[in-house]
Design a protein around this motif. Structure first.
Motif, PDB file in Angstrom:
ATOM      1  N   GLY A  56      41.891  -4.448  36.411  1.00 59.32           N
ATOM      2  CA  GLY A  56      40.737  -4.114  37.254  1.00 59.32           C
ATOM      3  C   GLY A  56      41.096  -3.054  38.271  1.00 59.32           C
ATOM      4  N   CYS A  57      40.414  -1.905  38.148  1.00 59.87           N
ATOM      5  CA  CYS A  57      40.669  -0.763  39.044  1.00 59.87           C
ATOM      6  C   CYS A  57      39.789  -0.794  40.287  1.00 59.87           C
ATOM      7  N   GLY A  58      38.944  -1.789  40.421  1.00 60.78           N
ATOM      8  CA  GLY A  58      38.017  -1.834  41.550  1.00 60.78           C
ATOM      9  C   GLY A  58      38.731  -2.134  42.862  1.00 60.78           C
ATOM     10  N   GLY A  59      37.917  -2.308  43.894  1.00 55.59           N
ATOM     11  CA  GLY A  59      38.481  -2.508  45.227  1.00 55.59           C
ATOM     12  C   GLY A  59      39.406  -3.715  45.302  1.00 55.59           C
ATOM     13  N   HIS A  60      39.002  -4.802  44.668  1.00 54.02           N
ATOM     14  CA  HIS A  60      39.807  -6.022  44.738  1.00 54.02           C
ATOM     15  C   HIS A  60      41.168  -5.807  44.059  1.00 54.02           C
ATOM     16  N   GLY A  61      41.146  -5.183  42.892  1.00 56.97           N
ATOM     17  CA  GLY A  61      42.400  -4.905  42.189  1.00 56.97           C
ATOM     18  C   GLY A  61      43.319  -4.012  43.005  1.00 56.97           C
ATOM     19  N   ARG A  62      42.713  -3.006  43.632  1.00 57.22           N
ATOM     20  CA  ARG A  62      43.548  -2.090  44.422  1.00 57.22           C
ATOM     21  C   ARG A  62      44.062  -2.765  45.695  1.00 57.22           C
ATOM     22  N   GLU A  63      43.299  -3.695  46.224  1.00 60.04           N
ATOM     23  CA  GLU A  63      43.820  -4.473  47.367  1.00 60.04           C
ATOM     24  C   GLU A  63      45.022  -5.322  46.937  1.00 60.04           C
ATOM     25  N   ILE A  64      44.947  -5.840  45.728  1.00 62.68           N
ATOM     26  CA  ILE A  64      46.069  -6.667  45.243  1.00 62.68           C
ATOM     27  C   ILE A  64      47.334  -5.825  45.101  1.00 62.68           C
ATOM     28  N   LEU A  65      47.156  -4.563  44.729  1.00 66.95           N
ATOM     29  CA  LEU A  65      48.315  -3.664  44.683  1.00 66.95           C
ATOM     30  C   LEU A  65      49.021  -3.641  46.045  1.00 66.95           C
ATOM     31  N   THR A  66      48.240  -3.654  47.113  1.00 70.16           N
ATOM     32  CA  THR A  66      48.875  -3.589  48.440  1.00 70.16           C
ATOM     33  C   THR A  66      49.675  -4.870  48.724  1.00 70.16           C
ATOM     34  N   ILE A  67      49.264  -5.980  48.136  1.00 64.46           N
ATOM     35  CA  ILE A  67      50.050  -7.216  48.318  1.00 64.46           C
ATOM     36  C   ILE A  67      51.405  -7.064  47.624  1.00 64.46           C
ATOM     37  N   ALA A  68      51.365  -6.583  46.375  1.00 62.42           N
ATOM     38  CA  ALA A  68      52.626  -6.419  45.636  1.00 62.42           C
ATOM     39  C   ALA A  68      53.563  -5.472  46.392  1.00 62.42           C
ATOM     40  N   ARG A  69      52.987  -4.418  46.926  1.00 62.14           N
ATOM     41  CA  ARG A  69      53.834  -3.465  47.668  1.00 62.14           C
ATOM     42  C   ARG A  69      54.372  -4.081  48.958  1.00 62.14           C
ATOM     43  N   ALA A  70      53.560  -4.894  49.600  1.00 61.88           N
ATOM     44  CA  ALA A  70      54.023  -5.542  50.834  1.00 61.88           C
ATOM     45  C   ALA A  70      55.165  -6.512  50.528  1.00 61.88           C
ATOM     46  N   VAL A  71      55.074  -7.215  49.407  1.00 64.92           N
ATOM     47  CA  VAL A  71      56.161  -8.133  49.013  1.00 64.92           C
ATOM     48  C   VAL A  71      57.431  -7.324  48.788  1.00 64.92           C
ATOM     49  N   ASN A  72      57.321  -6.242  48.029  1.00 60.64           N
ATOM     50  CA  ASN A  72      58.506  -5.413  47.762  1.00 60.64           C
ATOM     51  C   ASN A  72      59.124  -4.898  49.058  1.00 60.64           C
ATOM     52  N   ALA A  73      58.267  -4.441  49.973  1.00 65.33           N
ATOM     53  CA  ALA A  73      58.784  -3.864  51.231  1.00 65.33           C
ATOM     54  C   ALA A  73      59.458  -4.946  52.074  1.00 65.33           C
ATOM     55  N   THR A  74      58.925  -6.158  52.043  1.00 66.65           N
ATOM     56  CA  THR A  74      59.460  -7.213  52.904  1.00 66.65           C
ATOM     57  C   THR A  74      60.808  -7.713  52.411  1.00 66.65           C
ATOM     58  N   ILE A  75      60.942  -7.859  51.102  1.00 66.46           N
ATOM     59  CA  ILE A  75      62.228  -8.391  50.619  1.00 66.46           C
ATOM     60  C   ILE A  75      63.248  -7.272  50.368  1.00 66.46           C
ATOM     61  N   GLY A  76      62.791  -6.008  50.506  1.00 64.02           N
ATOM     62  CA  GLY A  76      63.734  -4.886  50.470  1.00 64.02           C
ATOM     63  C   GLY A  76      64.216  -4.532  49.078  1.00 64.02           C
ATOM     64  N   ARG A  77      63.568  -5.094  48.058  1.00 56.75           N
ATOM     65  CA  ARG A  77      63.891  -4.710  46.677  1.00 56.75           C
ATOM     66  C   ARG A  77      62.625  -4.896  45.841  1.00 56.75           C
TER      67      ARG A  77
END
Ligand SMILES: CC(C)(COP(=O)(O)OP(=O)(O)OC[C@H]1O[C@@H](n2cnc3c(N)ncnc32)[C@H](O)[C@@H]1OP(=O)(O)O)[C@@H](O)C(=O)NCCC(=O)NCCS
Length: 214
Positions: free
Chosen positions: A9-30
């Motif tokens: 899903g490329c809509g707003g909800h899907g793209r918001e979920i992308l930000t969660i995945a990126r936040a997880v990556n940034a927080t754990i540093g890998r």
């Protein structure tokens, strides 16, 4: 371990979920999540442009998942519970596991039991002895109190508040900033309107709104 992830899903909800995945990556540093891209059977032109701006590829329709690399996981980026159920059922046939994504700024009780496909946005607060089914989405700054049961494909929208000992049946949508008071049950595929206050059980398949919700 890095897990390849596809967002359906490329809509707003899907793209918001992308930000969660990126936040997880940034927080754990890998890279916990390796973002392979988005799949969508009917993306709009405007959403394809928005995806492009996020530097993540659009991979094609959901059939792309049939050839997904080993260990690929997916998350269904669809906000509406009933559409999410239909998409999840379609995607299931490819045998690609569903990922659960929890924003680092969500707090989930240590005794939470949840099925695959849970998405918990920033600010979600879930307390103790809560059980949630498959593909449940808890949106920004919502709260779920003690001893609640949320069945498959439930959505709790931003700022909504589910008091203790509630039961939300399969496919329920609780709208933004709504409240469900303690011990109540909302029936299958019902919708609680934005800003509503639910003060008695809601039967299945209805829309209730207002304060008190009717
Ligand atoms: C309740 C809801 C499901 C109704 O949707 P709908 O059937 O399409 O309703 P309409 O927009 O046609 O409005 C019908 C009537 O209900 C009223 N209404 C709509 N939503 C309302 C709400 N949340 N509370 C009170 N009244 C509402 C409208 O003003 C309209 O009143 P009128 O007939 O006197 O003009 C929807 O408005 C809603 O609140 N959904 C929750 C969505 C949400 O949380 N969005 C945030 C996403 S992050």
């Amino acid at each position: 371990m890095t897990v390849p992830l596809v967002i359906v899903g490329c809509g707003g909800h899907g793209r918001e979920i992308l930000t969660i995945a990126r936040a997880v990556n940034a927080t754990i540093g890998r890279p916990r999540w390796q973002l392979l891209g988005f799949v969508d059977d009917r993306p709009s032109e405007v959403n394809l442009k928005r995806v492009q701006r996020l530097d993540v590829p659009y991979l094609g329709g959901t059939t792309w998942l049939a050839e997904a690399p080993p260990d690929t996981h997916h998350v269904v980026g669809v906000g509406d519970p009933r559409i999410r159920r239909a998409v999840a059922d379609r995607v299931d046939r490819y045998g690609v596991a569903a990922a659960s994504l929890v924003h680092p700024d969500a707090t989930l009780g240590p005794d939470l039991r949840h099925g695959p496909g849970l998405v918990a946005f920033a600010g979600t607060r879930v307390t103790t002895n809560v059980t949630v089914g498959r593909h449940v989405h808890l949106n920004q700054n919502c709260t779920v109190g003690h001893d609640c049961v949320l069945a498959d494909h439930v959505s709790v929208n931003p700022l909504a508040s589910i008091s203790g000992e509630c039961r939300l049946d399969e496919g329920v949508l609780v709208g933004t900033n709504a409240a469900v008071l303690q011990g109540l049950r909302v029936g299958r595929d019902s919708t609680v309107g934005a800003g509503a206050c639910v003060v008695r059980d809601v039967p299945e398949g209805v829309v209730v709104k207002g304060v008190p919700a009717r």
